[in-house]
Scaffold this motif. Structure first.
Motif, PDB file in Angstrom:
ATOM      1  N   GLN A  75      -3.980  -0.596  -6.837  1.00 16.76           N
ATOM      2  CA  GLN A  75      -4.087  -0.270  -5.421  1.00 16.76           C
ATOM      3  C   GLN A  75      -5.466  -0.653  -4.871  1.00 16.76           C
ATOM      4  N   GLY A 118      -0.387   3.453   3.841  1.00 17.94           N
ATOM      5  CA  GLY A 118      -0.207   3.903   2.465  1.00 17.94           C
ATOM      6  C   GLY A 118      -0.140   5.412   2.337  1.00 17.94           C
ATOM      7  N   SER A 175       0.820  -1.205   0.000  1.00 14.28           N
ATOM      8  CA  SER A 175       0.000   0.000   0.000  1.00 14.28           C
ATOM      9  C   SER A 175       0.859   1.262   0.000  1.00 14.28           C
ATOM     10  N   PHE A 176       1.971   1.237   0.734  1.00 17.62           N
ATOM     11  CA  PHE A 176       2.887   2.380   0.725  1.00 17.62           C
ATOM     12  C   PHE A 176       3.363   2.654  -0.695  1.00 17.62           C
TER      13      PHE A 176
END
Length: 450
Positions: free
Chosen positions: A356, A383, A259-260
């Protein structure tokens, strides 16, 4: 880990409640996207308003304040949602960013405006994971990923609406008008959600509110789900601790890292695409048009990715989508004919945004009702660090004269996300071969069970 029991899929009433839930959540996320992007649309007009006193040097700080609020909102709303319910948190988040938008419209100075944007960020950050959790819990099996994709088209639609409102209203009515528009959700969406949105049946049952669950089930012709068990009948842990149980902590970390990287890509490319395309030699008009094209691709991609994920699973689709994102974003660094570049930008949008979203869809599958909203909220919240880092990194590249590396570096982030999901797949395969009680992928159920 058990997924919540499947609700009745056969009756017309069950289709009705799914439609109600998805439609109302779509409306909320639309207003979420509108409020999120309205600052960027209004910023040029705000900078020339001497009464506000906003300077270019502080405009970025105000944007960062809102992003920080979204981070905090995502991390805390999930915990609140798993304790007090999806519907209440949706109402609270929508009311927060709506009231904050009204405060922005009447703000006498930058400090007041920034404080209002911080409040708005809290609501914006908390609404999205809560809406995803609720849609996931009402979606029929075999349609869950598609409906989450449909939900996420609302965010792009809200961004497009923000740009359109900017074009229509700013020149004639000023920037305060567009923030007054942001109060509409309080007057429209909040009453609709309060009256028509049902609470999650699985949540009510797990909280022991059986009569309330039975009333909703009877109203829409649904089966009341059985109470969920966590672990092997062990006492229920604190909600956040469930994310780091012996069988889940590795999966949780891998989702966070993915997510990051994913939100670094989404926000980095969205922020710097026009400038990077200008650096490649395209004119200003084409560069701005690319932003609309990539968002159009994002909407189409949500439908495609969701449909395919319902057949092959969201993790598998997200892995392939991030790999294709890496290839398409890297290719944007090659100066092609304008028509070919538009096609490439559209393709990048198809893969970039929905990759995503499929991460969120996978998280919604993996975690039980008792911790699902917390898991999605923390995956979104972690994220958000990427959402802050991506635009900052792009600015540093331009500041040092290395903007030519931009598309390559963003492609590396996509490769990293691909790698994290491949590790997740290998971990699940190893667990499946080792023990039926551990993590496993199911091509038919399209879920991880850990």
């Amino acid at each position: 880990m058990m997924l919540p029991p499947t609700l009745s899929r056969s009756t017309h009433s069950s289709l009705r409640v799914v439609t109600i839930v998805v439609a109302l959540c779509w409306l909320l996320v639309f207003f979420d996207g509108l409020d999120m992007f309205i600052y960027g649309a209004a910023l040029p007009d705000m900078l020339v308003d001497s009464t506000l006193g906003l300077k270019p040097s502080s405009a970025g700080d105000v944007g960062s304040v809102a992003t920080f609020g979204m981070l905090v909102g995502a991390l805390t709303a999930g915990l609140a949602t798993d304790r007090i319910g999806r519907k209440r948190v949706l109402l609270l988040c929508c009311a927060l960013f709506s009231v904050a938008s009204g405060l922005c419209a009447v703000a006498p100075d930058v400090t007041t405006f920034g404080a209002a944007r911080l409040i708005a960020g809290l609501g914006l950050g908390g609404l999205l994971p809560t809406a995803i959790a609720l849609v996931a819990e009402y979606a029929p099996e075999g349609r869950r990923n598609f409906l989450i994709g449909v939900l996420m088209t609302a965010h792009h639609a809200g961004g497009i609406a923000a740009s359109t409102l900017g074009l229509w209203l700013l020149e004639d009515f000023g920037w305060r008008t567009v923030f007054f528009i942001g109060v509409i959700p309080l007057l429209v969406a909040v009453p609709l959600v309060g009256k028509f949105m049902p609470e999650s049946l699985a949540f009510l049952v797990n909280k022991g509110r059986i009569p309330a669950a039975e009333r909703i089930a009877q109203r829409y012709g649904l089966a009341t789900p059985a109470a969920e068990t966590v672990g092997d009948g062990a006492p229920r842990k604190a909600v956040l601790a469930q994310l780091f149980s012996r069988k889940r902590w590795q999966v949780t970390i891998l989702f966070w890292l993915t997510s990051f990287a994913g939100l670094l890509l989404v926000y980095g490319v969205s922020t710097w695409l026009p400038s990077l395309m200008r650096a490649e030699g395209y004119n200003l008009g084409s560069s701005l048009a690319f932003l609309l094209v990539i968002n159009g691709g994002g909407i189409v991609g949500m439908f495609i990715a969701g449909k395919i994920a319902d057949r092959f699973g969201p993790v598998r689709v997200a892995t392939i989508w991030f790999a294709l994102t890496a290839a398409s974003v890297y290719s944007l660094g090659a100066h092609l004919a304008l028509a070919a570049t538009y096609v490439l930008v559209f393709a990048a949008g198809i893969f970039l945004f929905s990759a995503q979203t499929m991460v969120y869809a996978a998280v919604a599958h993996v975690y039980p009702t008792s911790s699902r909203a917390t898991a999605i909220g923390w995956t979104t919240g972690i994220g958000r660090f990427g959402a802050v880092f991506g635009p900052w990194m792009g600015g540093q590249l331009f500041a040092t004269g290395n903007q030519g590396w931009g598309f390559g570096i963003f492609a590396v982030a996509a490769v990293f996300a691909t790698g994290m999901l491949l590790v997740l797949s290998l971990l699940a395969a190893k667990s499946r071969n080792g023990s039926a009680k551990d993590a496993e992928f199911s091509n038919r159920e399209h879920s991880l069970t850990v």
